[in-house]
Design a protein around this motif. Structure first.
Motif, PDB file in Angstrom:
ATOM      1  N   TRP A   1     -14.795   3.588  13.803  1.00  0.00           N
ATOM      2  CA  TRP A   1     -13.664   3.533  14.733  1.00  0.00           C
ATOM      3  C   TRP A   1     -14.149   3.791  16.149  1.00  0.00           C
ATOM      4  CZ3 TRP A   1      -9.152   7.603  15.043  1.00  0.00           C
ATOM      5  CH2 TRP A   1      -8.186   7.123  15.924  1.00  0.00           C
ATOM      6  N   SER A   2     -13.964   2.793  17.031  1.00  0.00           N
ATOM      7  CA  SER A   2     -14.372   2.893  18.433  1.00  0.00           C
ATOM      8  C   SER A   2     -13.166   2.699  19.335  1.00  0.00           C
ATOM      9  CB  SER A   2     -15.416   1.818  18.776  1.00  0.00           C
ATOM     10  OG  SER A   2     -16.598   1.985  18.027  1.00  0.00           O
ATOM     11  N   ILE A   3     -13.219   3.316  20.515  1.00  0.00           N
ATOM     12  CA  ILE A   3     -12.195   3.092  21.530  1.00  0.00           C
ATOM     13  C   ILE A   3     -12.870   2.646  22.823  1.00  0.00           C
ATOM     14  CG2 ILE A   3     -10.493   4.708  20.599  1.00  0.00           C
ATOM     15  CD1 ILE A   3     -11.442   6.740  22.707  1.00  0.00           C
ATOM     16  N   ASN A   4     -12.223   1.721  23.511  1.00  0.00           N
ATOM     17  CA  ASN A   4     -12.622   1.291  24.841  1.00  0.00           C
ATOM     18  C   ASN A   4     -11.428   1.460  25.770  1.00  0.00           C
ATOM     19  OD1 ASN A   4     -14.541  -0.248  22.952  1.00  0.00           O
ATOM     20  ND2 ASN A   4     -15.455  -0.605  24.945  1.00  0.00           N
ATOM     21  N   ILE A   5     -11.621   1.179  27.032  1.00  0.00           N
ATOM     22  CA  ILE A   5     -10.516   1.278  27.973  1.00  0.00           C
ATOM     23  C   ILE A   5      -9.468   0.223  27.617  1.00  0.00           C
ATOM     24  CG2 ILE A   5      -9.843   1.068  30.396  1.00  0.00           C
ATOM     25  CD1 ILE A   5     -12.624   2.051  31.128  1.00  0.00           C
ATOM     26  N   GLY A   6      -8.303   0.685  27.176  1.00  0.00           N
ATOM     27  CA  GLY A   6      -7.217  -0.224  26.841  1.00  0.00           C
ATOM     28  C   GLY A   6      -7.348  -0.933  25.518  1.00  0.00           C
ATOM     29  N   HIS A   7      -8.309  -0.527  24.681  1.00  0.00           N
ATOM     30  CA  HIS A   7      -8.527  -1.260  23.426  1.00  0.00           C
ATOM     31  C   HIS A   7      -9.155  -0.348  22.395  1.00  0.00           C
ATOM     32  CE1 HIS A   7     -10.203  -4.348  20.656  1.00  0.00           C
ATOM     33  NE2 HIS A   7      -9.181  -5.063  21.080  1.00  0.00           N
ATOM     34  N   THR A   8      -8.894  -0.633  21.124  1.00  0.00           N
ATOM     35  CA  THR A   8      -9.519   0.108  20.035  1.00  0.00           C
ATOM     36  C   THR A   8      -9.919  -0.853  18.921  1.00  0.00           C
ATOM     37  OG1 THR A   8      -9.242   1.981  18.514  1.00  0.00           O
ATOM     38  CG2 THR A   8      -7.327   0.558  18.855  1.00  0.00           C
ATOM     39  N   ARG A   9     -10.936  -0.460  18.136  1.00  0.00           N
ATOM     40  CA  ARG A   9     -11.404  -1.321  17.031  1.00  0.00           C
ATOM     41  C   ARG A   9     -11.771  -0.454  15.833  1.00  0.00           C
ATOM     42  NH1 ARG A   9     -12.062  -6.175  16.485  1.00  0.00           N
ATOM     43  NH2 ARG A   9     -11.782  -6.519  18.724  1.00  0.00           N
ATOM     44  N   TYR A  10     -11.320  -0.908  14.643  1.00  0.00           N
ATOM     45  CA  TYR A  10     -11.591  -0.187  13.395  1.00  0.00           C
ATOM     46  C   TYR A  10     -12.277  -1.126  12.403  1.00  0.00           C
ATOM     47  CZ  TYR A  10     -10.937   2.279   9.013  1.00  0.00           C
ATOM     48  OH  TYR A  10     -11.158   2.898   7.797  1.00  0.00           O
ATOM     49  N   ARG A  11     -13.378  -0.669  11.830  1.00  0.00           N
ATOM     50  CA  ARG A  11     -14.125  -1.450  10.841  1.00  0.00           C
ATOM     51  C   ARG A  11     -13.692  -1.041   9.441  1.00  0.00           C
ATOM     52  NH1 ARG A  11     -20.504  -0.777  10.946  1.00  0.00           N
ATOM     53  NH2 ARG A  11     -19.871   1.340  10.384  1.00  0.00           N
ATOM     54  N   PHE A  12     -13.166  -2.006   8.676  1.00  0.00           N
ATOM     55  CA  PHE A  12     -12.727  -1.704   7.315  1.00  0.00           C
ATOM     56  C   PHE A  12     -13.646  -2.299   6.254  1.00  0.00           C
ATOM     57  CE2 PHE A  12     -10.516  -5.579   8.542  1.00  0.00           C
ATOM     58  CZ  PHE A  12     -10.624  -6.395   7.418  1.00  0.00           C
ATOM     59  N   LEU A  13     -14.621  -3.112   6.662  1.00  0.00           N
ATOM     60  CA  LEU A  13     -15.639  -3.604   5.737  1.00  0.00           C
ATOM     61  C   LEU A  13     -16.987  -3.523   6.429  1.00  0.00           C
ATOM     62  CD1 LEU A  13     -16.363  -4.853   2.994  1.00  0.00           C
ATOM     63  CD2 LEU A  13     -16.031  -7.116   4.032  1.00  0.00           C
ATOM     64  N   SER A  14     -17.889  -2.705   5.876  1.00  0.00           N
ATOM     65  CA  SER A  14     -19.165  -2.428   6.518  1.00  0.00           C
ATOM     66  C   SER A  14     -20.309  -3.136   5.795  1.00  0.00           C
ATOM     67  CB  SER A  14     -19.410  -0.912   6.529  1.00  0.00           C
ATOM     68  OG  SER A  14     -20.711  -0.615   6.984  1.00  0.00           O
ATOM     69  N   ARG A  15     -21.371  -3.413   6.563  1.00  0.00           N
ATOM     70  CA  ARG A  15     -22.607  -3.955   5.982  1.00  0.00           C
ATOM     71  C   ARG A  15     -23.585  -2.846   5.631  1.00  0.00           C
ATOM     72  NH1 ARG A  15     -25.252  -5.892   9.930  1.00  0.00           N
ATOM     73  NH2 ARG A  15     -23.769  -5.517  11.620  1.00  0.00           N
ATOM     74  N   GLY A  16     -23.137  -1.603   5.693  1.00  0.00           N
ATOM     75  CA  GLY A  16     -24.048  -0.495   5.452  1.00  0.00           C
ATOM     76  C   GLY A  16     -24.825  -0.194   6.715  1.00  0.00           C
ATOM     77  N   ASN A  17     -26.038   0.229   6.597  1.00  0.00           N
ATOM     78  CA  ASN A  17     -26.855   0.622   7.739  1.00  0.00           C
ATOM     79  C   ASN A  17     -27.512  -0.610   8.363  1.00  0.00           C
ATOM     80  OD1 ASN A  17     -28.156   2.186   9.623  1.00  0.00           O
ATOM     81  ND2 ASN A  17     -29.857   2.732   8.254  1.00  0.00           N
ATOM     82  N   ASN A  18     -26.730  -1.352   9.173  1.00  0.00           N
ATOM     83  CA  ASN A  18     -27.213  -2.553   9.868  1.00  0.00           C
ATOM     84  C   ASN A  18     -27.826  -3.572   8.899  1.00  0.00           C
ATOM     85  OD1 ASN A  18     -26.562  -1.370  12.416  1.00  0.00           O
ATOM     86  ND2 ASN A  18     -28.467  -0.211  12.315  1.00  0.00           N
ATOM     87  N   GLY A  19     -27.251  -3.668   7.712  1.00  0.00           N
ATOM     88  CA  GLY A  19     -27.777  -4.592   6.720  1.00  0.00           C
ATOM     89  C   GLY A  19     -27.264  -6.006   6.899  1.00  0.00           C
TER      90      GLY A  19
END
Length: 235
Positions: free
Chosen positions: A70-88
């Motif tokens: 979960w990341s936030i930027n100015i005026g925006h947010t993003r949530y990852r619900f499916l991951s590739r693991g450790n940069n896989g």
């Protein structure tokens, strides 16, 4: 401009701890969200053309990883619900929401665009990845009897040319509703050099056939071509 600089500084001050781990240096395998407690400061310097004149623009942004997903930027947010693991390798999927842009009407009123999006990335190898997404944008037009909205569909590719040097190309189709244009097309091309795991330098070019005057906005509300440079620092 002052408000945006202030927002960047506030987000910077809020991030009082340094990330235990930074995002991957390789842009191809780098996740769409920041790592837990990771801070990203970025800026653009661009030269753009529109129907009225040419202009030099400066853009600033800041992001913070609340968690790895979960990341936030100015005026925006993003949530990852499916991951590739450790940069896989494989598929990564995220949901985003917030501000999507701003136009100015001929009677000096700001028209704010906000909405939600689904953004994904599929990493085939350490050198090649594709990005894709769809988003809905609602344009709040206070001086009109009806507001406008649109759907955007995008696709792109990232290809590593040399170690730490990645070429990215993207295309977006805009399905416009309650505007004079029925649709619009946008394209971008960039070359990114990940100088270190913290520092990225890039050059880019953009194109759009969206006609702000035809759609009831000022000529400088949207640029049709542009070139520029980008820098980001993560810690």
């Amino acid at each position: 401009m002052f408000k945006k600089v202030t927002a960047v500084l506030c987000l910077f001050v809020a991030a009082t701890t340094q990330a235990n781990e930074l995002s991957d240096q390789n842009l191809v395998t780098r996740s769409l969200t920041l790592k837990d407690s990771e801070v990203k400061l970025s800026g653009n310097l661009s030269y753009a053309k529109n129907d009225r004149d040419n202009e030099v623009m400066i853009g600033l942004d800041a992001g913070y990883g609340i968690t790895d997903n979960w990341s936030i930027n100015i005026g925006h947010t993003r949530y990852r619900f499916l991951s590739r693991g450790n940069n896989g390798l494989g598929l990564e999927l995220t949901l985003g929401g917030g501000m999507k842009g701003v136009y100015e009407t001929t009677d000096n009123q700001d028209v704010l665009g906000y909405g939600a999006d689904l953004l994904g990335k599929y990493v085939f190898t350490d050198e090649t990845a594709v990005l894709f997404g769809t988003q809905y944008v609602f344009w709040n037009q206070p001086s009109h009897t009806a507001n406008a909205d649109e759907w955007r569909f995008s696709a792109g590719v990232q290809q590593q040319l040399f170690e730490h040097v990645v070429l990215s190309a993207g295309y977006t189709y805009r399905d416009l509703n309650d505007m004079s244009q029925a649709d619009a097309h946008e394209a971008s091309l960039s070359l990114n050099y990940a100088m270190t795991k913290q520092l990225d330098l890039a050059v880019f070019a953009t194109y759009s056939n969206f006609d702000p005057v035809k759609n009831g906005f000022t000529a400088d509300s949207s640029n049709k071509q542009g070139i520029g440079a980008h820098v980001s620092y993560r810690f």
